[in-house]
Design an enzyme around this catalytic site. Structure first.
Site, PDB file in Angstrom:
ATOM      1  N   LYS A 182      29.695  35.062  52.830  1.00  0.00           N
ATOM      2  CA  LYS A 182      28.455  35.116  52.050  1.00  0.00           C
ATOM      3  C   LYS A 182      28.368  33.910  51.124  1.00  0.00           C
ATOM      4  CE  LYS A 182      26.856  36.392  48.249  1.00  0.00           C
ATOM      5  NZ  LYS A 182      25.791  35.407  47.994  1.00  0.00           N
ATOM      6  N   GLU A 239      33.683  36.872  35.341  1.00  0.00           N
ATOM      7  CA  GLU A 239      32.904  38.083  35.112  1.00  0.00           C
ATOM      8  C   GLU A 239      32.604  38.832  36.422  1.00  0.00           C
ATOM      9  OE1 GLU A 239      29.510  36.875  32.811  1.00  0.00           O
ATOM     10  OE2 GLU A 239      28.431  38.672  33.464  1.00  0.00           O
ATOM     11  N   GLU A 258      39.441  33.490  42.995  1.00  0.00           N
ATOM     12  CA  GLU A 258      39.501  32.155  42.385  1.00  0.00           C
ATOM     13  C   GLU A 258      38.384  32.117  41.361  1.00  0.00           C
ATOM     14  OE1 GLU A 258      41.751  30.013  42.928  1.00  0.00           O
ATOM     15  OE2 GLU A 258      42.526  30.337  44.951  1.00  0.00           O
ATOM     16  N   CYS A 292      35.400  24.455  38.753  1.00  0.00           N
ATOM     17  CA  CYS A 292      36.199  25.463  38.053  1.00  0.00           C
ATOM     18  C   CYS A 292      37.395  24.849  37.335  1.00  0.00           C
ATOM     19  CB  CYS A 292      36.680  26.488  39.057  1.00  0.00           C
ATOM     20  SG  CYS A 292      37.448  25.714  40.496  1.00  0.00           S
ATOM     21  N   GLU A 393      33.808  28.836  29.418  1.00  0.00           N
ATOM     22  CA  GLU A 393      33.495  27.902  30.498  1.00  0.00           C
ATOM     23  C   GLU A 393      32.019  27.533  30.422  1.00  0.00           C
ATOM     24  OE1 GLU A 393      33.411  29.383  34.611  1.00  0.00           O
ATOM     25  OE2 GLU A 393      34.725  27.705  35.103  1.00  0.00           O
TER      26      GLU A 393
HETATM   27  P1  NAD Z   1      29.085  33.761  40.405  1.00  0.00           P
HETATM   28  O1  NAD Z   1      30.262  34.582  40.003  1.00  0.00           O
HETATM   29  O2  NAD Z   1      27.816  33.942  39.680  1.00  0.00           O
HETATM   30  O3  NAD Z   1      28.772  33.999  41.954  1.00  0.00           O
HETATM   31  C1  NAD Z   1      29.741  33.805  42.961  1.00  0.00           C
HETATM   32  C2  NAD Z   1      29.318  34.543  44.219  1.00  0.00           C
HETATM   33  O4  NAD Z   1      29.347  35.951  43.986  1.00  0.00           O
HETATM   34  C3  NAD Z   1      27.911  34.228  44.691  1.00  0.00           C
HETATM   35  O5  NAD Z   1      27.911  34.129  46.102  1.00  0.00           O
HETATM   36  C4  NAD Z   1      27.120  35.435  44.239  1.00  0.00           C
HETATM   37  O6  NAD Z   1      25.983  35.659  45.019  1.00  0.00           O
HETATM   38  C5  NAD Z   1      28.144  36.548  44.427  1.00  0.00           C
HETATM   39  N1  NAD Z   1      27.909  37.780  43.638  1.00  0.00           N
HETATM   40  C6  NAD Z   1      27.054  37.976  42.615  1.00  0.00           C
HETATM   41  N2  NAD Z   1      27.130  39.244  42.176  1.00  0.00           N
HETATM   42  C7  NAD Z   1      28.071  39.854  42.918  1.00  0.00           C
HETATM   43  C8  NAD Z   1      28.626  41.180  42.914  1.00  0.00           C
HETATM   44  N3  NAD Z   1      28.230  42.116  42.065  1.00  0.00           N
HETATM   45  N4  NAD Z   1      29.601  41.466  43.809  1.00  0.00           N
HETATM   46  C9  NAD Z   1      30.038  40.511  44.664  1.00  0.00           C
HETATM   47  N5  NAD Z   1      29.544  39.262  44.719  1.00  0.00           N
HETATM   48  C10 NAD Z   1      28.572  38.932  43.845  1.00  0.00           C
HETATM   49  O7  NAD Z   1      29.580  32.250  40.338  1.00  0.00           O
HETATM   50  P2  NAD Z   1      28.684  30.954  40.571  1.00  0.00           P
HETATM   51  O8  NAD Z   1      27.735  30.844  39.424  1.00  0.00           O
HETATM   52  O9  NAD Z   1      28.156  30.932  41.946  1.00  0.00           O
HETATM   53  O10 NAD Z   1      29.813  29.809  40.495  1.00  0.00           O
HETATM   54  C11 NAD Z   1      30.325  29.328  39.287  1.00  0.00           C
HETATM   55  C12 NAD Z   1      31.635  30.019  38.948  1.00  0.00           C
HETATM   56  O11 NAD Z   1      32.551  29.916  40.033  1.00  0.00           O
HETATM   57  C13 NAD Z   1      32.340  29.383  37.769  1.00  0.00           C
HETATM   58  O12 NAD Z   1      32.836  30.387  36.909  1.00  0.00           O
HETATM   59  C14 NAD Z   1      33.520  28.644  38.405  1.00  0.00           C
HETATM   60  O13 NAD Z   1      34.615  28.445  37.559  1.00  0.00           O
HETATM   61  C15 NAD Z   1      33.834  29.513  39.552  1.00  0.00           C
HETATM   62  N6  NAD Z   1      34.549  28.761  40.581  1.00  0.00           N
HETATM   63  C16 NAD Z   1      35.894  28.955  40.734  1.00  0.00           C
HETATM   64  C17 NAD Z   1      36.598  28.234  41.679  1.00  0.00           C
HETATM   65  C18 NAD Z   1      38.074  28.422  41.854  1.00  0.00           C
HETATM   66  O14 NAD Z   1      38.589  28.021  42.887  1.00  0.00           O
HETATM   67  N7  NAD Z   1      38.778  29.018  40.908  1.00  0.00           N
HETATM   68  C19 NAD Z   1      35.942  27.318  42.482  1.00  0.00           C
HETATM   69  C20 NAD Z   1      34.577  27.133  42.312  1.00  0.00           C
HETATM   70  C21 NAD Z   1      33.892  27.869  41.352  1.00  0.00           C
END
Ligand code: NAD
Ligand code: MN
Length: 508
Positions: A182, A239, A258, A292, A393
């Site tokens: 997804k 979160e 992650e 991230c 962040e």
């Molecule tokens: P996000 O948590 O808002 O969304 C991530 C994914 O989860 C999206 O595909 C979203 O549609 C999905 N999602 C939303 N609600 C959900 C739910 N209730 N259950 C399951 N999935 C759900 O993150 P974002 O805004 O897309 O990305 C930014 C964040 O990602 C930052 O916090 C960043 O640090 C983190 N990130 C971490 C890594 C790592 O490897 N540690 C890498 C890239 C990004």
């Protein structure tokens, strides 16, 4: 749909299918607001169809039981096909994600392909592992078999869409799992293109790889709670990661997460300044800080402070924000209007907390950029580690600089965070740098470099930055169950370890 933007459907069981309710959402170019495509909005039923396809492919199809050599051969061919069309993927990554043409073509796509290739190689790894000789109570033969976990739901963020898709699907497939991917709603296009290219090879059995687009709050919970899904791999915010973990608990799914970061980047007083200054800019501002593991807390020693900061600010003020396709652009737009607002809000918080805006970001006035989510870099000095801009962040082009006089104290502050994804250490003395690295509570520490992620080495977080590791054999093993097989080699009933415990009483 009146415009000419392409329509993308769901990829389920080896076929492109319209979503049940025929609903599509626009995918935008964040640099100018253009609608690039209309992307299927899956609902719970669509998600279930993808899960069922993956389940059937895993339980009945050839993928999980195929020889590792054969799986590896297929994965290599998929990478060949993707490599042939990498320019197309890079264009989509740039247009839909807002990364620069340079970054897409020099980093995101070629590195993603390298990583995919590495898992194609690892797929041949012998799934049997020896166990030390066991002689209690008599000699037995023991070995471990690494087996695929089963159906993997894989949820990824918008910041590195292609790379994140590779990090999820490549190790899962290499280990023999079946996948439902997804992508993030903002940035589905490179993953969809990838699916199209893979589909055209005709090499994967139907259902092995499925792609579902749609709202995370609808598709995500179904993937996380379905009893037909065995594992969830999630990359995104801490979160949402917490929600994923809670949801996955109902069926005790395997989970890798992650999550977010607020990584420290520590300049030692003997650092090679030419490299450390540009390296610190790279650590923070790569892709506008929308990474991230960005080094967003910069620790600078008292003894170097003025010299270091003068040069850092001078270099930072020359960073060129512009259209991603322009070869002279260093930074493109942020992903969305919401992200831009959120970053501006954090800048205001920094000002309110009393940090000094040594470089204050602003929306560029160039009319060419008026319809995109552009923001120039911000550098705050006089930051204390307990300020919100040092603890939360921001995920934007904002650097928090913290002056230190004792290295021990800098290390303590560096570790004073809920996160633990990465860190940087800059020093001309390697032993000294390693001794600092050893004390940092983070999954990756770069010495005299930043953001270099290799396919061979593990990546992941301590503390609230996550659970598990991606890449390398560590990443592959996150997609395996471990089965111990024990074969007794003694010949008599009396030699069994249980003989004296139960049987004599039965025989009396
Ligand atoms: P996000 O948590 O808002 O969304 C991530 C994914 O989860 C999206 O595909 C979203 O549609 C999905 N999602 C939303 N609600 C959900 C739910 N209730 N259950 C399951 N999935 C759900 O993150 P974002 O805004 O897309 O990305 C930014 C964040 O990602 C930052 O916090 C960043 O640090 C983190 N990130 C971490 C890594 C790592 O490897 N540690 C890498 C890239 C990004
Ligand atoms: Mn988000």
């Amino acid at each position: 749909m009146s415009d000419t933007a392409p329509v993308w459907n769901l990829y389920i069981n080896g076929q492109w299918r319209a979503p049940r309710h025929e609903q599509h959402d626009p995918a935008y170019d964040p640099s100018n607001g253009t609608v690039l495509a209309h992307v299927a909005r899956a609902d719970v039923e669509d998600t279930r169809a993808a899960i069922q396809a993956a389940r059937a492919a895993f339980d009945c199809g050839p993928w999980a039981t195929m020889s590792p050599g054969e799986r590896s051969r297929i994965l290599h061919k998929l990478v060949d096909a993707l490599e042939e069309r990498q320019a197309e993927i890079a264009d989509l990554e740039m247009m839909n994600g807002g990364c620069t043409w340079r970054k897409a073509n020099l980093m995101d796509i070629p590195v993603g392909l390298l990583h995919f290739r590495h898992f194609a190689k690892l797929a041949t790894a012998e799934p049997l592992e020896p166990v030390p000789q066991i002689t209690f109570p008599t000699l037995s033969y023991n070995f471990v078999r690494r087996e695929p976990i089963g159906v993997c739901g894989q949820i990824i963020p918008w910041n590195f869409p292609f790379l994140m898709a590779v990090w999820k699907m490549a190790p899962a497939l290499a280990a023999g799992n079946c996948v439902i991917l997804k992508p993030a709603s903002y940035t589905p296009l490179s993953a969809l293109k990838m699916m199209e290219i893979i589909h055209e090879t005709g090499l994967l059995p139907p259902g092995v790889l499925n792609l579902i687009t749609g709202p995370g709050g609808v598709v995500g919970p179904e993937l996380c709670t379905s009893p037909l899904v065995d594992k969830i791999a999630f990359t995104g915010s801490t979160e949402v990661g917490r929600q994923v973990m809670i949801q996955a608990a109902s069926t005790i799914k395997k989970v890798t997460l992650e999550l977010g970061g607020k990584s420290p980047n520590i300049i030692l007083d003997d650092a090679e300044l030419d490299i450390a200054i540009d390296g610190s800019l790279w650590a923070t501002f790569m892709h506008n800080g929308q990474a991230c593991e960005s080094g967003t807390r910069l620790f600078v020693p008292d003894s170097l402070y003025d010299k270091f900061m003068d040069r850092l600010l001078d270099r930072a003020s020359k960073i060129k924000v512009g259209l991603p396709g322009d070869g002279a652009t260093d930074l493109g737009p942020l992903i969305s209007a919401g992200q831009l607002k959120s970053v501006e809000n954090y800048i205001q918080i920094g000002l309110d907390e009393g940090a000094t805006p040594a470089l204050l970001g602003h929306r560029p006035t160039d009319p060419e950029l008026a319809n995109g989510h552009f923001l120039t870099p911000t550098i705050f000095t006089d930051v204390r580690n307990d300020m919100r801009i040092a603890q939360e962040e921001i995920f934007g082009p904002v650097l928090a600089v913290i002056k230190y006089d004792s290295l021990e104290d800098a290390i303590k502050q560096a570790n004073d965070t809920i996160y633990g994804l990465a860190a940087g250490v800059w020093s001309a003395n390697l032993e000294r740098a390693v001794s600092v690295a050893n004390k940092l509570r983070a999954g990756t520490v770069w010495i005299n470099d930043y953001h270099l992620i290799n396919a061979e080495a593990p990546f992941g977080g301590y503390k609230q930055s996550g659970i598990g590791r991606e890449l390398g054999t560590w990443g592959l093993h996150e997609y395996t169950e471990i089965k111990h097989i024990h074969a007794d080699l003694s010949r008599t009933r009396q030699a069994r370890f249980w003989y004296d415990i139960l049987v004599p009483t039965i025989e009396e």
